[in-house]
Write a protein that holds these residues in place. Structure first.
Motif, PDB file in Angstrom:
ATOM      1  N   LEU A 180      32.525  39.239  41.330  1.00 20.24           N
ATOM      2  CA  LEU A 180      33.940  39.609  41.280  1.00 20.24           C
ATOM      3  C   LEU A 180      34.709  39.241  42.544  1.00 20.24           C
ATOM      4  CD1 LEU A 180      33.643  43.128  39.602  1.00 20.24           C
ATOM      5  CD2 LEU A 180      34.341  40.978  38.532  1.00 20.24           C
ATOM      6  N   VAL A 181      34.008  39.026  43.651  1.00 15.77           N
ATOM      7  CA  VAL A 181      34.690  38.743  44.914  1.00 15.77           C
ATOM      8  C   VAL A 181      34.375  37.345  45.427  1.00 15.77           C
ATOM      9  CG1 VAL A 181      34.987  39.477  47.309  1.00 15.77           C
ATOM     10  CG2 VAL A 181      34.682  41.203  45.508  1.00 15.77           C
ATOM     11  N   VAL A 182      33.091  37.025  45.526  1.00 15.43           N
ATOM     12  CA  VAL A 182      32.701  35.772  46.163  1.00 15.43           C
ATOM     13  C   VAL A 182      33.019  34.569  45.278  1.00 15.43           C
ATOM     14  CG1 VAL A 182      30.782  34.466  47.142  1.00 15.43           C
ATOM     15  CG2 VAL A 182      30.904  36.946  47.475  1.00 15.43           C
ATOM     16  N   MET A 183      32.588  34.600  44.031  1.00 15.80           N
ATOM     17  CA  MET A 183      32.751  33.433  43.166  1.00 15.80           C
ATOM     18  C   MET A 183      34.211  33.022  42.985  1.00 15.80           C
ATOM     19  SD  MET A 183      29.918  32.168  42.485  1.00 15.80           S
ATOM     20  CE  MET A 183      28.162  32.528  42.470  1.00 15.80           C
ATOM     21  N   PRO A 184      35.153  33.943  42.740  1.00 17.88           N
ATOM     22  CA  PRO A 184      36.556  33.508  42.618  1.00 17.88           C
ATOM     23  C   PRO A 184      37.100  32.879  43.889  1.00 17.88           C
ATOM     24  CG  PRO A 184      36.269  35.685  41.664  1.00 17.88           C
ATOM     25  CD  PRO A 184      35.000  35.368  42.397  1.00 17.88           C
ATOM     26  N   LEU A 185      36.509  33.188  45.041  1.00 12.87           N
ATOM     27  CA  LEU A 185      36.992  32.623  46.297  1.00 12.87           C
ATOM     28  C   LEU A 185      36.423  31.245  46.589  1.00 12.87           C
ATOM     29  CD1 LEU A 185      36.857  35.782  48.624  1.00 12.87           C
ATOM     30  CD2 LEU A 185      38.878  34.743  47.572  1.00 12.87           C
ATOM     31  N   VAL A 186      35.190  31.007  46.175  1.00 12.03           N
ATOM     32  CA  VAL A 186      34.511  29.762  46.559  1.00 12.03           C
ATOM     33  C   VAL A 186      34.560  28.692  45.473  1.00 12.03           C
ATOM     34  CG1 VAL A 186      32.970  31.009  48.109  1.00 12.03           C
ATOM     35  CG2 VAL A 186      32.240  30.570  45.766  1.00 12.03           C
ATOM     36  N   LEU A 187      34.819  29.075  44.235  1.00 14.96           N
ATOM     37  CA  LEU A 187      34.809  28.105  43.144  1.00 14.96           C
ATOM     38  C   LEU A 187      36.225  27.654  42.811  1.00 14.96           C
ATOM     39  CD1 LEU A 187      32.191  29.608  40.631  1.00 14.96           C
ATOM     40  CD2 LEU A 187      31.852  27.778  42.291  1.00 14.96           C
ATOM     41  N   GLU A 188      36.362  26.361  42.540  1.00  9.78           N
ATOM     42  CA  GLU A 188      37.647  25.846  42.088  1.00  9.78           C
ATOM     43  C   GLU A 188      37.882  26.291  40.651  1.00  9.78           C
ATOM     44  OE1 GLU A 188      35.884  21.469  40.770  1.00  9.78           O
ATOM     45  OE2 GLU A 188      37.115  21.681  42.582  1.00  9.78           O
ATOM     46  N   PRO A 189      39.117  26.242  40.163  1.00 10.72           N
ATOM     47  CA  PRO A 189      39.414  26.776  38.827  1.00 10.72           C
ATOM     48  C   PRO A 189      38.537  26.207  37.714  1.00 10.72           C
ATOM     49  CG  PRO A 189      41.451  26.367  40.013  1.00 10.72           C
ATOM     50  CD  PRO A 189      40.350  25.834  40.872  1.00 10.72           C
ATOM     51  N   PHE A 190      38.251  24.912  37.765  1.00 10.83           N
ATOM     52  CA  PHE A 190      37.442  24.310  36.703  1.00 10.83           C
ATOM     53  C   PHE A 190      36.041  24.913  36.692  1.00 10.83           C
ATOM     54  CE2 PHE A 190      34.341  20.992  35.489  1.00 10.83           C
ATOM     55  CZ  PHE A 190      34.692  20.868  34.151  1.00 10.83           C
ATOM     56  N   ARG A 191      35.409  25.020  37.867  1.00 12.01           N
ATOM     57  CA  ARG A 191      34.049  25.564  37.952  1.00 12.01           C
ATOM     58  C   ARG A 191      34.038  27.062  37.634  1.00 12.01           C
ATOM     59  NH1 ARG A 191      30.709  21.442  37.241  1.00 12.01           N
ATOM     60  NH2 ARG A 191      31.444  19.649  38.463  1.00 12.01           N
ATOM     61  N   LEU A 192      35.108  27.759  37.985  1.00  6.21           N
ATOM     62  CA  LEU A 192      35.190  29.178  37.656  1.00  6.21           C
ATOM     63  C   LEU A 192      35.296  29.359  36.140  1.00  6.21           C
ATOM     64  CD1 LEU A 192      35.324  31.962  39.069  1.00  6.21           C
ATOM     65  CD2 LEU A 192      37.804  31.832  38.851  1.00  6.21           C
ATOM     66  N   GLY A 193      36.002  28.446  35.479  1.00  7.16           N
ATOM     67  CA  GLY A 193      36.073  28.494  34.030  1.00  7.16           C
ATOM     68  C   GLY A 193      34.717  28.239  33.382  1.00  7.16           C
ATOM     69  N   LEU A 194      33.949  27.318  33.974  1.00  5.83           N
ATOM     70  CA  LEU A 194      32.598  27.082  33.464  1.00  5.83           C
ATOM     71  C   LEU A 194      31.727  28.322  33.616  1.00  5.83           C
ATOM     72  CD1 LEU A 194      31.776  23.462  34.716  1.00  5.83           C
ATOM     73  CD2 LEU A 194      32.283  24.193  32.377  1.00  5.83           C
ATOM     74  N   LEU A 195      31.839  28.982  34.763  1.00  5.50           N
ATOM     75  CA  LEU A 195      31.058  30.202  34.971  1.00  5.50           C
ATOM     76  C   LEU A 195      31.467  31.283  33.969  1.00  5.50           C
ATOM     77  CD1 LEU A 195      28.969  31.796  36.546  1.00  5.50           C
ATOM     78  CD2 LEU A 195      30.733  32.344  38.245  1.00  5.50           C
ATOM     79  N   ALA A 196      32.757  31.372  33.680  1.00  2.83           N
ATOM     80  CA  ALA A 196      33.212  32.339  32.671  1.00  2.83           C
ATOM     81  C   ALA A 196      32.584  32.033  31.314  1.00  2.83           C
ATOM     82  CB  ALA A 196      34.742  32.316  32.578  1.00  2.83           C
ATOM     83  N   LYS A 197      32.475  30.754  30.984  1.00  2.00           N
ATOM     84  CA  LYS A 197      31.838  30.368  29.724  1.00  2.00           C
ATOM     85  C   LYS A 197      30.360  30.786  29.725  1.00  2.00           C
ATOM     86  CE  LYS A 197      30.750  26.055  28.884  1.00  2.00           C
ATOM     87  NZ  LYS A 197      30.811  24.618  28.514  1.00  2.00           N
ATOM     88  N   TYR A 198      29.676  30.580  30.854  1.00  2.00           N
ATOM     89  CA  TYR A 198      28.270  30.981  30.935  1.00  2.00           C
ATOM     90  C   TYR A 198      28.124  32.494  30.763  1.00  2.00           C
ATOM     91  CZ  TYR A 198      28.058  26.409  33.286  1.00  2.00           C
ATOM     92  OH  TYR A 198      28.186  25.085  33.613  1.00  2.00           O
ATOM     93  N   LEU A 199      29.090  33.239  31.269  1.00  4.37           N
ATOM     94  CA  LEU A 199      29.015  34.703  31.147  1.00  4.37           C
ATOM     95  C   LEU A 199      29.185  35.145  29.697  1.00  4.37           C
ATOM     96  CD1 LEU A 199      30.961  35.983  34.299  1.00  4.37           C
ATOM     97  CD2 LEU A 199      28.511  35.607  33.999  1.00  4.37           C
ATOM     98  N   THR A 200      29.969  34.390  28.912  1.00  6.23           N
ATOM     99  CA  THR A 200      30.050  34.724  27.481  1.00  6.23           C
ATOM    100  C   THR A 200      28.696  34.494  26.818  1.00  6.23           C
ATOM    101  OG1 THR A 200      30.825  32.499  26.859  1.00  6.23           O
ATOM    102  CG2 THR A 200      32.496  34.144  27.400  1.00  6.23           C
ATOM    103  N   TYR A 201      28.014  33.425  27.205  1.00 13.39           N
ATOM    104  CA  TYR A 201      26.658  33.208  26.693  1.00 13.39           C
ATOM    105  C   TYR A 201      25.729  34.338  27.129  1.00 13.39           C
ATOM    106  CZ  TYR A 201      28.137  28.367  25.752  1.00 13.39           C
ATOM    107  OH  TYR A 201      28.782  27.252  25.290  1.00 13.39           O
ATOM    108  N   ALA A 202      25.943  34.832  28.345  1.00 22.55           N
ATOM    109  CA  ALA A 202      25.094  35.916  28.850  1.00 22.55           C
ATOM    110  C   ALA A 202      25.268  37.190  28.027  1.00 22.55           C
ATOM    111  CB  ALA A 202      25.413  36.186  30.322  1.00 22.55           C
ATOM    112  N   ILE A 203      26.479  37.428  27.524  1.00 27.06           N
ATOM    113  CA  ILE A 203      26.700  38.600  26.674  1.00 27.06           C
ATOM    114  C   ILE A 203      25.895  38.473  25.379  1.00 27.06           C
ATOM    115  CG2 ILE A 203      28.428  39.876  25.343  1.00 27.06           C
ATOM    116  CD1 ILE A 203      30.466  39.177  27.485  1.00 27.06           C
ATOM    117  N   VAL A 204      25.915  37.274  24.775  1.00 23.81           N
ATOM    118  CA  VAL A 204      25.101  37.055  23.579  1.00 23.81           C
ATOM    119  C   VAL A 204      23.623  37.229  23.904  1.00 23.81           C
ATOM    120  CG1 VAL A 204      24.624  35.496  21.669  1.00 23.81           C
ATOM    121  CG2 VAL A 204      26.830  35.397  22.806  1.00 23.81           C
TER     122      VAL A 204
END
Length: 360
Positions: A35-59
């Motif tokens: 919630l703190v580190v990743m939004p600061l260090v990742l560019e928007p495109f890579r942050l969007g990819l991580l968000a996609k991975y987190l949806t897979y993690a919910i499944v």
């Protein structure tokens, strides 16, 4: 002669074992990083990819609950992922169309909005259907199947067939579901430009928080009496039945919870990625999620989440660098894990920690 009064024996109060804070501390550390580190260090495109991975993690969390804790190998979670995704996608398409028809219906020659679509104009109804539809179908399927004591490979094949049938149904209804292309070209998400960096950042925080809440809920369920009963069903279903419990009810509840998690993940996936189509919810995506859970460690909820994130990252990396080798690498990873480390990455880490404690 005087009677002597004997003192009653003194019973010592049981010594409470100190609470192990390593799990909550690790969860807090991961939450801070996410919630703190990743939004600061990742560019928007890579942050969007991580968000996609987190949806897979919910499944994957739902698969870990059903398969790892309950012994139900479900190969069709893509169905419930797709149901949640289409429910959200239908609302977004209607919102973008205003008083008109969604673009794919115009191209398909549809003249009036189908009655099935009309209620999805209401955002509350759409969000409710994200949970209700996958949960209801899973409850119905579980009730019918588990009462007949269908389990093991037969249950896995049944869920896989359900995923294949779902894809055929969606592809064949071009004017209703968008056919092979699915639903795409979303412009707004609850009044916000879906392509804006601020919206995508908000979606990342949303999916991260939802994953955290669901993980804590699943972890508490695992530690509860129901969770212990679920493990007993996994390890000896017939013994549980002889003790007076109904394994079918336990398995149906767990299967329904895993389906609801998949539906929520699908609904979050749609605005993050911008598409929901049959290709994203068929047999192959469902199998990939099972492989991810196996690699991370299906007997631990954290392993299921870790495996999904690592698998998503690996798929993106190798698809960019070595697109022709990814499928072979994925198969090799699955074979190696099942053959050499059946408890996955989490199992390997646990073995190393126990060896370290014994050596100390």
């Amino acid at each position: 002669m005087t009677a002597t009064l004997e003192k009653p024996p003194v019973t010592e109060a049981p010594v409470k074992e100190p609470r192990d804070w390593r799990g909550p501390a690790l969860f807090a550390l991961v939450a801070v990083i996410g919630l703190v580190v990743m939004p600061l260090v990742l560019e928007p495109f890579r942050l969007g990819l991580l968000a996609k991975y987190l949806t897979y993690a919910i499944v994957a969390l739902g698969i870990g609950l059903a398969w790892g804790q309950g012994g139900m190998l479900t190969l069709g979670q893509g169905v419930f992922f797709g149901l949640g995704g289409y429910a959200m996608g239908m609302h977004l398409k209607l919102n973008d169309a205003g008083d008109g028809l969604p673009d794919f219906m115009v191209w398909s020659g549809v003249e009036t909005l189908p009655a099935l679509w009309e209620p999805f104009r209401n955002p509350v109804f759409a969000i409710a259907m994200v949970v209700v539809v996958p949960g209801a179908i899973a409850w119905l399927l579980g009730t019918l199947v588990f009462r007949q004591r269908v389990r093991g490979a037969y249950f896995a094949i049944l869920t896989q067939a359900l995923a294949a049938a779902m894809v055929i149904l969606l592809v064949g209804q071009q004017g209703l579901t968008g056919g092979t292309n699915g639903l795409t070209n979303f412009f707004e998400f609850f009044g916000q430009d879906v392509a804006a960096d601020s919206t995508q950042r908000g979606l990342y925080f949303t999916v991260a928080i939802v994953l955290g809440i669901l993980f804590v809920g699943a972890w508490q369920l695992q530690r509860s009496r129901f969770g212990r009963l679920l493990l007993a069903v996994r390890d000896g279903e017939d013994r549980v039945r002889f003790l007076g419990y109904n394994p079918a009810t336990v398995k149906t509840i767990t299967f329904t919870l895993s389906a609801v998690m998949a539906g929520i993940a699908g609904a979050l996936f749609v605005p993050i990625v911008g598409i929901i189509s049959p290709a994203l919810l068929g047999v192959v995506p469902s199998l990939e999620l099972v492989v991810a859970v196996a690699i991370g460690g299906r007997f631990a909820l954290a392993g299921a989440v870790l495996g999904a994130i690592l698998m998503g990252y690996a798929k993106t990396y190798f698809s960019e660098e070595l697109p022709d080798a990814w499928l072979y690498l994925q198969g090799a990873l699955f074979i190696l894990v099942i053959g050499l480390a059946p408890k996955g990455i989490i199992g390997i880490l646990g073995s190393l920690r126990r060896k370290k404690e014994v050596a100390a």
